[in-house]
Design an enzyme around this catalytic site. Structure first.
Site, PDB file in Angstrom:
ATOM      1  N   CYS A   9       0.869  -1.179   0.000  1.00 54.86           N
ATOM      2  CA  CYS A   9       0.000   0.000   0.000  1.00 54.86           C
ATOM      3  C   CYS A   9       0.902   1.224   0.000  1.00 54.86           C
ATOM      4  O   CYS A   9       2.086   1.126  -0.360  1.00 54.86           O
ATOM      5  CB  CYS A   9      -0.974  -0.014   1.184  1.00 54.86           C
ATOM      6  SG  CYS A   9      -0.177   0.021   2.809  1.00 54.86           S
ATOM      7  N   ARG A  15      -3.295  -0.742   5.433  1.00 56.18           N
ATOM      8  CA  ARG A  15      -3.867  -1.790   4.583  1.00 56.18           C
ATOM      9  C   ARG A  15      -2.946  -2.982   4.355  1.00 56.18           C
ATOM     10  O   ARG A  15      -3.377  -4.135   4.494  1.00 56.18           O
ATOM     11  CB  ARG A  15      -4.276  -1.191   3.215  1.00 56.18           C
ATOM     12  CG  ARG A  15      -5.412  -0.202   3.317  1.00 56.18           C
ATOM     13  CD  ARG A  15      -5.569   0.593   2.049  1.00 56.18           C
ATOM     14  NE  ARG A  15      -4.445   1.513   1.847  1.00 56.18           N
ATOM     15  CZ  ARG A  15      -4.261   2.264   0.786  1.00 56.18           C
ATOM     16  NH1 ARG A  15      -5.138   2.202  -0.213  1.00 56.18           N
ATOM     17  NH2 ARG A  15      -3.241   3.089   0.704  1.00 56.18           N
ATOM     18  N   ASP A 117      -8.072   3.808   1.209  1.00 53.68           N
ATOM     19  CA  ASP A 117      -7.149   4.156   2.284  1.00 53.68           C
ATOM     20  C   ASP A 117      -7.939   4.602   3.521  1.00 53.68           C
ATOM     21  O   ASP A 117      -8.677   5.583   3.457  1.00 53.68           O
ATOM     22  CB  ASP A 117      -6.279   5.307   1.760  1.00 53.68           C
ATOM     23  CG  ASP A 117      -5.195   5.675   2.726  1.00 53.68           C
ATOM     24  OD1 ASP A 117      -5.169   5.117   3.831  1.00 53.68           O
ATOM     25  OD2 ASP A 117      -4.377   6.534   2.364  1.00 53.68           O
TER      26      ASP A 117
HETATM   27  P1  4NP Z   1      -1.740   2.769   4.195  1.00 52.32           P
HETATM   28  O1  4NP Z   1      -2.374   4.105   4.803  1.00 52.32           O
HETATM   29  O2  4NP Z   1      -1.198   3.116   2.814  1.00 52.32           O
HETATM   30  O3  4NP Z   1      -2.906   1.830   4.105  1.00 52.32           O
HETATM   31  O4  4NP Z   1      -0.663   2.312   5.157  1.00 52.32           O
HETATM   32  C1  4NP Z   1      -1.659   5.313   4.865  1.00 52.32           C
HETATM   33  C2  4NP Z   1      -0.838   5.564   5.925  1.00 52.32           C
HETATM   34  C3  4NP Z   1      -0.162   6.764   6.008  1.00 52.32           C
HETATM   35  C4  4NP Z   1      -0.293   7.698   5.007  1.00 52.32           C
HETATM   36  C5  4NP Z   1      -1.118   7.447   3.928  1.00 52.32           C
HETATM   37  C6  4NP Z   1      -1.797   6.241   3.855  1.00 52.32           C
HETATM   38  N1  4NP Z   1       0.388   8.948   5.081  1.00 52.32           N
HETATM   39  O5  4NP Z   1       0.172   9.805   4.210  1.00 52.32           O
HETATM   40  O6  4NP Z   1       1.210   9.139   5.994  1.00 52.32           O
END
Ligand code: 4NP
Length: 157
Positions: A9, A15, A117
């Protein structure tokens, strides 16, 4: 035979660690040999544990979500048989990062869809995330089981 799977992800804290734990659990239940890891396309959360909501909602559903954030690396494209992505931008980023002649097959976890997300969203977004991941992982494990049993039949004949 062991199938090596990497879930990817953006941040590797919401995710992909959840998908890693769900695929590992469902593959074990189905009796197929897998090694599962996860990574992020971005380096924002390198070294951090998974998001507490990913851990808590996963635990309630019987999954052990752990590890530490890491960024996708060029070697991953040779170390893994399959790289599964969560949304369209992950898919585009992973394809762009893939070295030419990479071994891994790259595909979205949800066939023709996305796992949105949940970062910064209420707990309901994490429940929805697990609903989507569980459904897609059932389909993935079913197709891997068919592949593995096809290979067993080939090698027996
Ligand atoms: P992930 O969620 O891609 O599912 O781990 C996110 C976690 C952090 C961020 C974006 C998406 N961020 O911008 O820090």
């Amino acid at each position: 035979m062991v199938i090596r799977i990497l879930t990817v992800c953006l941040g590797n804290i919401c995710r992909s660690p959840a998908a890693e734990a769900v695929i590992r659990s469902k593959a074990a239940q189905a009796g197929i040999g897998v090694e599962v890891d996860s990574a992020g396309t971005a380096a924002y959360h390198v070294g951090e544990p998974p998001h507490p909501d990913s851990v808590a909602v996963g635990a309630r559903r019987g999954y052990e979500v752990g590890g530490h954030g890491r960024q996708l690396a060029p070697e991953d494209f040779d170390r893994f048989d399959l790289i599964v992505t969560m949304d369209r931008s992950n898919l585009a980023d992973v394809r762009r990062m893939a070295p030419t002649g990479a071994r891994a097959v790259i595909r979205p976890l949800v066939d023709g869809g996305v796992v949105p997300d949940p970062w910064g969203k209420p707990i309901a977004a994490y429940e929805r995330m697990y609903d989507l991941i569980e459904e897609a992982s059932d389909a993935l494990v079913e197709s891997l089981t068919a592949q593995v049993s096809g290979r067993r039949q080939d090698s027996a004949s």
